[in-house]
Scaffold this motif. Structure first.
Motif, PDB file in Angstrom:
ATOM      1  N   LYS A 193     -82.938 -62.920  -6.039  1.00  0.00           N
ATOM      2  CA  LYS A 193     -82.574 -63.164  -4.506  1.00  0.00           C
ATOM      3  C   LYS A 193     -81.938 -61.939  -3.936  1.00  0.00           C
ATOM      4  N   LEU A 194     -81.084 -61.393  -4.572  1.00  0.00           N
ATOM      5  CA  LEU A 194     -80.715 -60.123  -4.224  1.00  0.00           C
ATOM      6  C   LEU A 194     -81.614 -58.881  -3.986  1.00  0.00           C
ATOM      7  N   CYS A 195     -82.383 -59.016  -5.340  1.00  0.00           N
ATOM      8  CA  CYS A 195     -83.187 -57.870  -5.133  1.00  0.00           C
ATOM      9  C   CYS A 195     -84.376 -58.160  -4.104  1.00  0.00           C
ATOM     10  N   ARG A 196     -84.710 -59.235  -3.583  1.00  0.00           N
ATOM     11  CA  ARG A 196     -85.689 -59.463  -2.562  1.00  0.00           C
ATOM     12  C   ARG A 196     -85.096 -58.970  -1.387  1.00  0.00           C
ATOM     13  N   HIS A 197     -83.748 -59.545  -1.061  1.00  0.00           N
ATOM     14  CA  HIS A 197     -83.163 -59.157   0.070  1.00  0.00           C
ATOM     15  C   HIS A 197     -82.825 -57.822   0.281  1.00  0.00           C
ATOM     16  N   TYR A 198     -82.341 -57.027  -0.530  1.00  0.00           N
ATOM     17  CA  TYR A 198     -81.822 -55.486  -0.598  1.00  0.00           C
ATOM     18  C   TYR A 198     -82.847 -54.635  -0.883  1.00  0.00           C
ATOM     19  N   GLY A 199     -83.951 -55.041  -1.568  1.00  0.00           N
ATOM     20  CA  GLY A 199     -84.922 -54.108  -2.094  1.00  0.00           C
ATOM     21  C   GLY A 199     -84.881 -53.725  -3.402  1.00  0.00           C
ATOM     22  N   VAL A 200     -85.981 -53.406  -4.096  1.00  0.00           N
ATOM     23  CA  VAL A 200     -85.813 -53.041  -5.506  1.00  0.00           C
ATOM     24  C   VAL A 200     -84.721 -51.895  -5.683  1.00  0.00           C
ATOM     25  N   GLN A 201     -85.171 -50.539  -4.834  1.00  0.00           N
ATOM     26  CA  GLN A 201     -84.370 -49.548  -5.231  1.00  0.00           C
ATOM     27  C   GLN A 201     -82.771 -49.803  -5.196  1.00  0.00           C
ATOM     28  N   ARG A 202     -82.276 -50.122  -4.326  1.00  0.00           N
ATOM     29  CA  ARG A 202     -81.011 -50.295  -3.963  1.00  0.00           C
ATOM     30  C   ARG A 202     -80.264 -51.538  -5.012  1.00  0.00           C
ATOM     31  N   MET A 247     -81.682 -51.937  -7.829  1.00  0.00           N
ATOM     32  CA  MET A 247     -81.286 -51.089  -9.276  1.00  0.00           C
ATOM     33  C   MET A 247     -80.303 -50.219  -9.516  1.00  0.00           C
ATOM     34  N   ASN A 248     -80.020 -49.628  -8.303  1.00  0.00           N
ATOM     35  CA  ASN A 248     -78.837 -48.564  -8.281  1.00  0.00           C
ATOM     36  C   ASN A 248     -77.425 -49.538  -8.241  1.00  0.00           C
ATOM     37  N   ALA A 249     -77.453 -50.698  -7.548  1.00  0.00           N
ATOM     38  CA  ALA A 249     -76.262 -51.577  -7.768  1.00  0.00           C
ATOM     39  C   ALA A 249     -76.137 -51.877  -9.264  1.00  0.00           C
ATOM     40  N   CYS A 250     -77.276 -52.379  -9.957  1.00  0.00           N
ATOM     41  CA  CYS A 250     -76.961 -52.600 -11.496  1.00  0.00           C
ATOM     42  C   CYS A 250     -76.566 -51.321 -12.238  1.00  0.00           C
ATOM     43  N   THR A 251     -76.949 -50.078 -11.861  1.00  0.00           N
ATOM     44  CA  THR A 251     -76.560 -48.853 -12.593  1.00  0.00           C
ATOM     45  C   THR A 251     -74.864 -49.005 -12.251  1.00  0.00           C
ATOM     46  N   CYS A 252     -74.511 -49.110 -11.033  1.00  0.00           N
ATOM     47  CA  CYS A 252     -73.126 -48.897 -10.732  1.00  0.00           C
ATOM     48  C   CYS A 252     -72.116 -50.134 -11.714  1.00  0.00           C
ATOM     49  N   VAL A 253     -72.658 -51.128 -11.699  1.00  0.00           N
ATOM     50  CA  VAL A 253     -71.894 -52.212 -12.276  1.00  0.00           C
ATOM     51  C   VAL A 253     -71.908 -51.995 -13.945  1.00  0.00           C
ATOM     52  N   THR A 254     -73.056 -51.358 -14.441  1.00  0.00           N
ATOM     53  CA  THR A 254     -72.888 -51.033 -15.813  1.00  0.00           C
ATOM     54  C   THR A 254     -72.001 -49.818 -15.817  1.00  0.00           C
ATOM     55  N   SER A 299     -71.058 -57.301  -4.132  1.00  0.00           N
ATOM     56  CA  SER A 299     -70.063 -56.527  -3.430  1.00  0.00           C
ATOM     57  C   SER A 299     -70.712 -55.034  -3.523  1.00  0.00           C
ATOM     58  N   ILE A 300     -71.116 -54.735  -4.293  1.00  0.00           N
ATOM     59  CA  ILE A 300     -71.777 -53.096  -4.043  1.00  0.00           C
ATOM     60  C   ILE A 300     -72.901 -53.220  -3.146  1.00  0.00           C
ATOM     61  N   LEU A 301     -73.623 -54.056  -3.130  1.00  0.00           N
ATOM     62  CA  LEU A 301     -74.867 -53.926  -2.041  1.00  0.00           C
ATOM     63  C   LEU A 301     -74.235 -54.298  -0.684  1.00  0.00           C
ATOM     64  N   GLN A 302     -73.377 -55.298  -0.620  1.00  0.00           N
ATOM     65  CA  GLN A 302     -72.823 -55.558   0.753  1.00  0.00           C
ATOM     66  C   GLN A 302     -72.086 -54.450   1.290  1.00  0.00           C
ATOM     67  N   CYS A 303     -71.279 -53.654   0.502  1.00  0.00           N
ATOM     68  CA  CYS A 303     -70.361 -52.443   1.081  1.00  0.00           C
ATOM     69  C   CYS A 303     -71.189 -51.300   0.923  1.00  0.00           C
ATOM     70  N   ASP A 332     -74.024 -48.684  -3.284  1.00  0.00           N
ATOM     71  CA  ASP A 332     -74.850 -48.259  -4.239  1.00  0.00           C
ATOM     72  C   ASP A 332     -75.367 -47.037  -4.074  1.00  0.00           C
ATOM     73  N   GLY A 333     -75.233 -46.241  -3.082  1.00  0.00           N
ATOM     74  CA  GLY A 333     -75.651 -44.923  -2.778  1.00  0.00           C
ATOM     75  C   GLY A 333     -74.576 -43.863  -3.403  1.00  0.00           C
ATOM     76  N   GLN A 334     -73.278 -44.224  -3.506  1.00  0.00           N
ATOM     77  CA  GLN A 334     -72.341 -43.383  -4.080  1.00  0.00           C
ATOM     78  C   GLN A 334     -72.226 -43.158  -5.697  1.00  0.00           C
ATOM     79  N   GLN A 335     -71.642 -42.150  -6.191  1.00  0.00           N
ATOM     80  CA  GLN A 335     -71.672 -42.161  -7.638  1.00  0.00           C
ATOM     81  C   GLN A 335     -70.164 -42.432  -7.782  1.00  0.00           C
ATOM     82  N   ILE A 336     -69.925 -43.251  -8.670  1.00  0.00           N
ATOM     83  CA  ILE A 336     -68.563 -43.979  -9.163  1.00  0.00           C
ATOM     84  C   ILE A 336     -68.276 -43.266 -10.354  1.00  0.00           C
ATOM     85  N   THR A 337     -67.081 -42.667 -10.380  1.00  0.00           N
ATOM     86  CA  THR A 337     -66.541 -42.083 -11.823  1.00  0.00           C
ATOM     87  C   THR A 337     -65.369 -42.945 -12.018  1.00  0.00           C
TER      88      THR A 337
END
Length: 515
Positions: A445-454, A456-463, A475-479, A482-487
């Protein structure tokens, strides 16, 4: 005295002048008998020309009456009496008392009344001689005398039924033992009989047992499974009338012969299984069918081999599959019906409709308006369910397909990080875990709502932060993180100067004072 002797005696008395001694010698009667009849015939004042026209009953009445041709007793209306006696509660003695009450002097006594009524009934109880063409008809029935065997497992005595079939033309007899007269045994006995005859007659006449007839009366209803057997083999079922054994007289004769030549013989033996009884019947049955007729040439087996065997219809290529019909039931909202505590699916469009179920050993068939709408392999698992995906509506099919493998395949089409998040939802959980399915459904449902690219980026962040949960992705998609690099390394910014902020130097001095 014989009618011919009496007629000759009266002829000699009325047409000759022979003495009583001479007439006694000619008729081989005693002189006293001749004298007695001469006295009676003289009182009647009859001549021989008149007497010789009489039939035998009238002749006996004349010879036994002292007043000539007039009967001594008053005869009742036998047809009316017979009509009254058709009522099973009507007493014959009561009718005789009413008849005698009119005039006791000229009435029959009760024994004579019964005798003459029996004589009258013989005149109306007539049977028409039937002629059957080869391959035309077969009579089936169960014998009244039963055999038994001792169950070796329990030691109890088990009674068995004897099924008898008789062809109309050759009168060839078939016999076998069954456990009961229930529908399944009835159908099985018919199949074995038709195999024995190596063909099918055009008409089978059974009795009115429940396995053959569901409803008797003017409009007969044939048992549904029995009618299916008739349709499969191509014969017509015409049950005999209730309490009319003459409709199946050959069947009654066949039962009588089986009782005399098979049942009576086997009753002297002890059996321990049903198969043993049937094997013993197979040994005795050929001898019965090869016994010569009394009025016809040959025997039952020879008449069958010469004529009737070739006149029977051929057996079908496929064997008959027996099935039990259950009462009709309404399809509930979950489009599943219950058969022996197991649920079977039907097309969802039949919800609320009436369906019928036929159950065999291997399968369950479901019919709606005489059309088969579903067929399932029979399951003996209680409280289970057998469901075909095509019976579900589209939305139910989509929901039913949501399994671990389904979500794994979906994640592989996205990215490795999405696969890692989906796999984490089923960690230490079974494949059909409702918790894992709901979590993965939220990810879709999140994939359909926010788009596939965003997504996938959010999944990369939580990983990267090792937080493989649905809430972290949300939370990442809502805030929009997903466009920032987290270190993992963070930078400490310099705090602004303030009088209340003491700083590190203060605590360093404080630690020195403590020492």
């Amino acid at each position: 005295m014989k009618p011919s002797t009496l007629r000759e005696l009266l002829r000699l008395l009325l047409s000759t002048h022979f003495s009583n001694r001479h007439i006694a010698q000619l008729t081989q009667l005693s002189k006293t008998t001749v004298r007695r009849y001469r006295s009676r015939i003289n009182k009647s004042e009859c001549c021989w020309e008149e007497v010789k026209q009489l039939d035998d009953p009238a002749l006996f009445r004349l010879a036994s009456s002292s007043s000539g041709l007039k009967p001594e007793k008053r005869a009742p209306d036998w047809s009316q009496i017979h009509k009254l006696l058709q009522d099973k509660h009507q007493c014959r003695l009561q009718i005789w008392e009413e008849y005698r009450r009119i005039n006791p002097d000229d009435a029959y006594c009760y024994s004579q009344f019964n005798k003459y009524y029996r004589d009258y009934r013989k005149t109306i109880d007539l049977c028409m001689r039937q002629h059957y063409e080869p391959g035309d008809v077969c009579f089936v029935d169960y014998a009244g005398k039963r055999l038994s065997f001792v169950d070796s497992a329990t030691g109890q005595t088990q009674k068995v039924e004897l099924f008898v079939g008789v062809l109309g033309y050759s009168q060839l007899i078939f016999c076998m033992a069954t456990v009961s007269q229930k529908q399944e045994d009835w159908i099985y006995a018919h199949e074995q009989m038709l195999k024995f005859y190596r063909g099918t007659p055009r008409l089978i006449i059974p009795d009115n047992l429940k396995s053959a007839v569901t409803k008797t009366g003017r409009f007969i209803t044939i048992n549904r499974a029995y009618q299916e057997l008739a349709d499969h083999y191509g014969f017509v079922v015409e049950p005999a009338r209730v309490r009319r054994p003459q409709d199946k007289s050959l069947g009654e004769i066949g039962v009588l012969l089986v009782t005399r030549w098979i049942t009576t013989v086997l009753k002297r033996r002890q059996f321990f299984a049903l198969d043993e009884i049937n094997q013993a019947i197979k040994v005795l049955l050929p001898a019965l069918n090869k016994r010569n007729f009394k009025r016809y040439e040959g025997c039952r087996q020879s008449r069958f081999d010469e004529t009737e065997g070739s006149a029977l219809q051929p057996l079908p290529a496929q064997p008959f599959e027996y099935g039990v019909w259950l009462p009709a039931q309404t399809v509930p909202g979950d489009y599943h019906i219950y058969v022996y505590n197991h649920a079977y699916s039907v097309p969802y469009t039949l919800a609320g409709a009436k369906v019928e179920v036929k159950v065999s050993h291997q399968k369950v068939e479901i019919f709606h308006q005489h059309h088969r709408v579903a067929i399932h392999p029979r399951s003996n698992r209680k409280e289970g369910a057998t469901t075909y995906p095509e019976h579900r509506p589209t939305q139910h099919q989509a929901y039913a397909n949501q399994t671990r493998d389904y979500f794994i395949n979906w994640a592989k089409e996205q990215s490795a990080d999405v696969l890692a998040v989906v796999t984490a939802q089923f960690e230490n959980l079974p494949e059909h875990s409702l918790k894992g399915i709901r979590a993965c459904s939220k990810l879709q449902k999140l994939c359909r709502h926010y788009g596939v690219q965003r997504f996938m980026n959010a999944c990369t962040c939580v990983t990267e932060i090792h937080s493989l949960t649905v809430s972290s992705v949300h939370s990442i998609l809502q805030c929009h993180l997903d466009g920032q690099q987290i270190t993992e390394t963070t930078t400490q910014h310099k705090l602004p100067a303030h009088s209340n902020v003491r700083g590190a130097s203060y605590y360093a001095d404080y630690e020195g004072h403590l020492k």
